[in-house]
Each structure stands twice: as C-alpha cells, then as structure tokens.
Design a protein around this motif. Sequence first.
Motif, short mmCIF file in Angstrom:
data_model
loop_
_atom_site.label_atom_id
_atom_site.label_comp_id
_atom_site.label_asym_id
_atom_site.label_seq_id
_atom_site.Cartn_x
_atom_site.Cartn_y
_atom_site.Cartn_z
N GLU A 60 45.37 33.00 43.07
CA GLU A 60 44.19 33.85 42.90
C GLU A 60 43.85 34.60 44.19
OE1 GLU A 60 39.57 33.59 41.33
OE2 GLU A 60 40.85 31.82 41.16
N ASP A 120 34.49 28.55 42.44
CA ASP A 120 35.78 29.22 42.27
C ASP A 120 35.84 30.49 43.12
OD1 ASP A 120 34.73 31.52 40.72
OD2 ASP A 120 34.45 30.05 39.13
N THR A 156 36.55 33.53 42.29
CA THR A 156 35.93 34.72 41.68
C THR A 156 34.49 34.85 42.15
OG1 THR A 156 37.37 34.54 39.76
CG2 THR A 156 35.38 35.86 39.50
N ALA A 157 33.77 33.74 42.15
CA ALA A 157 32.37 33.75 42.58
C ALA A 157 32.24 34.00 44.09
CB ALA A 157 31.71 32.44 42.20
N ARG A 202 33.70 36.33 45.66
CA ARG A 202 33.77 37.78 45.84
C ARG A 202 34.70 38.17 47.01
NH1 ARG A 202 28.45 37.06 46.57
NH2 ARG A 202 28.49 38.49 48.32
N ALA A 214 43.90 38.91 45.06
CA ALA A 214 42.73 39.65 45.56
C ALA A 214 43.14 40.46 46.79
CB ALA A 214 41.61 38.67 45.90
#
Length: 164
Positions: A89, A61, A63-64, A66, A93
């Motif tokens: 998403e 995903d 989120t991982a 970064r 960011a």
Amino acid sequence: MSDEKKAALSPRRLVVVFQSAVGEAMLRLGLDLGFQTVLVEPDETRLQGLPKAHGDSFVHDLTAARLDEHTDVVLSDHHRAEIGDVLQEALAAETRWIGIVGNPKVEGPHVAALRERGAGEEQIKRVHRPIGLNIGSRTPAEIAVATLAGLIADRNGRPGGFEF
C-alpha cells in the motif's frame, strides 16, 4: 528557489507503522524535529493497556494516514505478518521515502513478502533497509535518532551516511 530551501520549507510528515519502542521514540522525537507525526497500528489489541501514543494522530490503516509526496513511512517492526500488505500500500502511494527497521546483515522478510505480492525489483528497492545513519545504534532511542537524522539529511540533499 534552491532545492535545499524547498526541502526546508516543505511539509514534513512521518508515518510510523506499528506500535513499538522504536516507533514510540520516533514519534516523540519527530514532533520536536518539526514532523507532523502519525502512528498506524492495524491491530487494536496491541494498544490495550499502553499509555496514549505520542504523536499528532493515530489511525488503523495507511489510507487514513493520507500518504503524499511529503510523507516518510517507517515500519518500526519487521516481525509483523502485515508488512507485505502495508508496504504494498505504501509503495502504491506517492510517498517521499519508505523504510523498515532490521539487521543489515540479513535479507529482510519484506523482500519475500513483496515478491509474493508481485512487486518488481524496482519497487522492492524503494524500501530502505536498514534505516538510519550508520552509528551503531542499539537502543530504541538510538535507532530513532539515527533514522530521523538520516531522514533530515535525505530531505536536505546531504549525504547522511545511510550506507552500511
């Protein structure tokens, strides 16, 4: 220090979303071009039976992955059901650049997917499509070369020919 020198010295991160032939070529070439590369594949079943993905790392995903201001995010498949969620998403960011592969002659499915999620026109415009320099690329390797050349030009403040 000039903007050009800052761009050359800044970390380069390439996050390729979705396992595909285009994504594989971007990850392989990205390493040679000095990018830290990450493959994001939300569907583990799509990796079964495939050789180990090229690149520095693999995650499931964003989120991982970064994401940060040095990160270029490229969705390497525009037929996946997850594109709306992934792009939402990525847009939330602080990514440097976001793009999705696709034919420049038709509106991409990402537009409707983002509108369904309440994204405004400014957010939708942040997603580049088509991606890559206009060199008539057809094969996965050609698409990867065109995309990476365009990202390098953009980072260096040069007109790379993204216009179609």
